[in-house]
Design a protein around this motif. Structure first.
Motif, PDB file in Angstrom:
ATOM      1  N   GLY A 166     102.300 -73.040 102.127  1.00 51.59           N
ATOM      2  CA  GLY A 166     102.488 -71.610 102.042  1.00 51.59           C
ATOM      3  C   GLY A 166     103.863 -71.178 102.520  1.00 51.59           C
ATOM      4  N   GLY A 196      99.497 -77.878 107.150  1.00 55.09           N
ATOM      5  CA  GLY A 196     100.169 -77.920 105.847  1.00 55.09           C
ATOM      6  C   GLY A 196     100.146 -79.305 105.245  1.00 55.09           C
ATOM      7  N   VAL A 228      96.227 -71.383  94.838  1.00 56.32           N
ATOM      8  CA  VAL A 228      96.262 -70.193  93.994  1.00 56.32           C
ATOM      9  C   VAL A 228      95.752 -70.578  92.611  1.00 56.32           C
ATOM     10  N   GLU A 240      93.107 -66.779  95.820  1.00 61.90           N
ATOM     11  CA  GLU A 240      94.039 -67.394  96.769  1.00 61.90           C
ATOM     12  C   GLU A 240      93.270 -67.786  98.018  1.00 61.90           C
ATOM     13  N   SER A 288      88.433 -75.473  98.151  1.00 57.56           N
ATOM     14  CA  SER A 288      89.583 -75.145  98.989  1.00 57.56           C
ATOM     15  C   SER A 288      89.165 -74.961 100.445  1.00 57.56           C
ATOM     16  N   ALA A 327      94.273 -69.417 101.680  1.00 60.14           N
ATOM     17  CA  ALA A 327      95.421 -69.784 102.507  1.00 60.14           C
ATOM     18  C   ALA A 327      94.964 -70.021 103.938  1.00 60.14           C
ATOM     19  N   ASP A 328      95.617 -70.976 104.589  1.00 58.37           N
ATOM     20  CA  ASP A 328      95.334 -71.242 105.994  1.00 58.37           C
ATOM     21  C   ASP A 328      96.655 -71.390 106.726  1.00 58.37           C
ATOM     22  N   ARG A 329      96.599 -71.458 108.039  1.00 55.08           N
ATOM     23  CA  ARG A 329      97.798 -71.630 108.865  1.00 55.08           C
ATOM     24  C   ARG A 329      97.724 -72.953 109.625  1.00 55.08           C
ATOM     25  N   PHE A 366      98.773 -74.169 104.253  1.00 58.56           N
ATOM     26  CA  PHE A 366      98.558 -74.638 102.880  1.00 58.56           C
ATOM     27  C   PHE A 366      97.927 -73.511 102.087  1.00 58.56           C
ATOM     28  N   ARG A 367      98.287 -73.422 100.805  1.00 59.59           N
ATOM     29  CA  ARG A 367      97.786 -72.327  99.983  1.00 59.59           C
ATOM     30  C   ARG A 367      97.375 -72.851  98.613  1.00 59.59           C
ATOM     31  N   CYS A 423      90.827 -69.346 107.818  1.00 54.53           N
ATOM     32  CA  CYS A 423      91.489 -69.287 106.524  1.00 54.53           C
ATOM     33  C   CYS A 423      91.155 -67.946 105.881  1.00 54.53           C
TER      34      CYS A 423
END
Length: 396
Positions: free
Chosen positions: A378, A349, A386, A342, A315, A344-346, A383-384, A328
């Motif tokens: 996300g 996407g 899990v 989990e 990931s 996750a990033d900003r 994008f995330r 992230c």
């Protein structure tokens, strides 16, 4: 100490021994039925007059010799062995004043037919059954042509025992063939599973390292003229990542070449304990990784520990290669019945471009552990990834 326990006593006896015991038991039973046993007023079967004479005993000895000769050849020439045993059974019956080959004289043939059918191809087993039925029919036919009495009903019962012996042997033969097919299929599946495992390990290790190398090399190319010191640091990071990747590949290829019996000092598989090093290397490459630990940190089974690390590694690699995000967040949550992950990033996407082997590999890792996996945009953008991996009850 024995590596494996010895087989049961009955399994240690060879087919030759079983047929020999069957002939001896049938002969003893024949004499026993012609004696007045305790509690009987007379014997069940009257003995032939010449059964106990020298000529009757000579015929019995010759018949026993034929049967024992057939027992010795049962492994090498099964049809010849059956022929000798059938001849011995017919010869022994001539001293009993009966109109058929009695069942006691045919028990050894039934046992031999069972072993031949169980161990040999179908053609040999069918030929053996035809020889047994033909010998019984031929014995009755000769007596009919000679004008002697025949025991057709009793001979049909003896023929039925031959058919039952053949069916039992054929069932054992098919069971062994099915077990061999299952074993070969299981071995093939094990080889395929091992290849997939190696492919996943190579993909996860090489993809992450190549992503870091590409990021550092790009940074070095941009600042090589204006900030040579930073360019030198970036190239040192590239060298370190390359050496670590090469070392990992050598260890894996060496393990593949090494036989199972050779002792080897292998480096432990990576796990969540190596997450700090992963975050540090990725942060040094320009993508800051924030790691959050929730719940009570505790040891995990090796397969869960390795899969969790590889999912996080892949990931983070996707963030470096595709997200165009400066940072992230990795969350590792030790729950009562599962391990939740989990990443996750900003970034921009969307699913990572390309063939999607990374997401497929992560989903497969989670599925092998009966876990859940999801990847997508996300709720706040970016994008995330899990994953939830169930923890066995014994290590909760």
């Amino acid at each position: 100490m024995r590596a494996t326990p010895p087989p049961p006593l009955l399994k240690r006896l060879t087919p030759r021994a079983w047929t020999t015991l069957a002939w001896g038991g049938g002969t003893a039973f024949t004499f026993l039925m012609r004696m007045r046993l305790p509690g009987e007023e007379q014997s069940q079967v009257f003995a032939a007059e010449y059964l106990y004479r020298w000529d009757g005993l000579t015929i019995l000895a010759l018949a026993s010799g034929l049967v024992l000769a057939g027992c010795r050849r049962l492994d090498r020439r099964p049809l010849l062995a059956l022929g000798l045993m059938l001849a011995g059974s017919a010869m022994a019956s001539t001293t009993l004043s009966v109109g058929e080959i009695p069942m006691a004289q045919f028990i050894a043939v039934d046992v031999a037919l069972y072993f031949v059918t169980a161990a040999r191809p179908l053609r040999v087993g069918v030929t053996g059954l035809a020889m047994a039925i033909g010998a019984l029919a031929g014995y009755l036919g000769i007596r009919v042509l000679a004008g002697w009495n025949v025991g057709t009903s009793a001979e049909l019962a003896v023929a039925l025992t031959a058919v039952i012996a053949w069916l039992a042997g054929r069932s054992v033969h098919q069971a062994h063939a099915h077990a061999r097919a299952l074993g070969e299929r299981t071995a093939a599946q094990a080889v395929t599973a091992e290849r997939l495992r190696i492919a996943r390990e190579l993909h996860d290790m090489v993809a992450h390292s190549i992503g870091i190398i590409a990021l550092q090399a790009g940074a070095a190319a941009r600042v090589v003229d204006t900030q040579p010191d930073r360019a030198r640091e970036a190239m040192s990071a590239v060298e370190t990542a390359g050496r670590e990747t090469l070392s990992g590949l050598r260890r894996m290829l060496g393990a593949l070449r090494r036989s199972e019996d050779e002792p080897a000092a292998r480096r432990p598989a990576p796990g969540l304990g190596d997450l700090a090093g992963l975050a540090e290397a990725t942060t040094a490459a320009g993508v800051r990784v924030e790691v959050r630990w929730l719940g009570e940190v505790r040891p995990l089974p090796p397969d869960i520990d390795l899969s969790a690390f590889r999912i996080i590694q892949e990931s983070v690699t996707n963030v470096v290669r595709h997200a165009a995000s400066p940072s992230c967040r990795v969350t590792v949550d030790y729950r009562d019945e599962e391990l939740a992950i989990e990443v996750a990033d900003r970034g921009r996407g969307g699913a990572p471009a390309g063939t999607g082997f990374g997401l497929a590999g992560m989903r497969e890792r989670a599925a092998l552990l009966h876990g859940e996996f999801a990847a997508g945009p996300g709720p706040d953008g970016g994008f995330r990834v899990v994953a939830r991996l169930p923890v066995p009850e014994g290590v909760r």
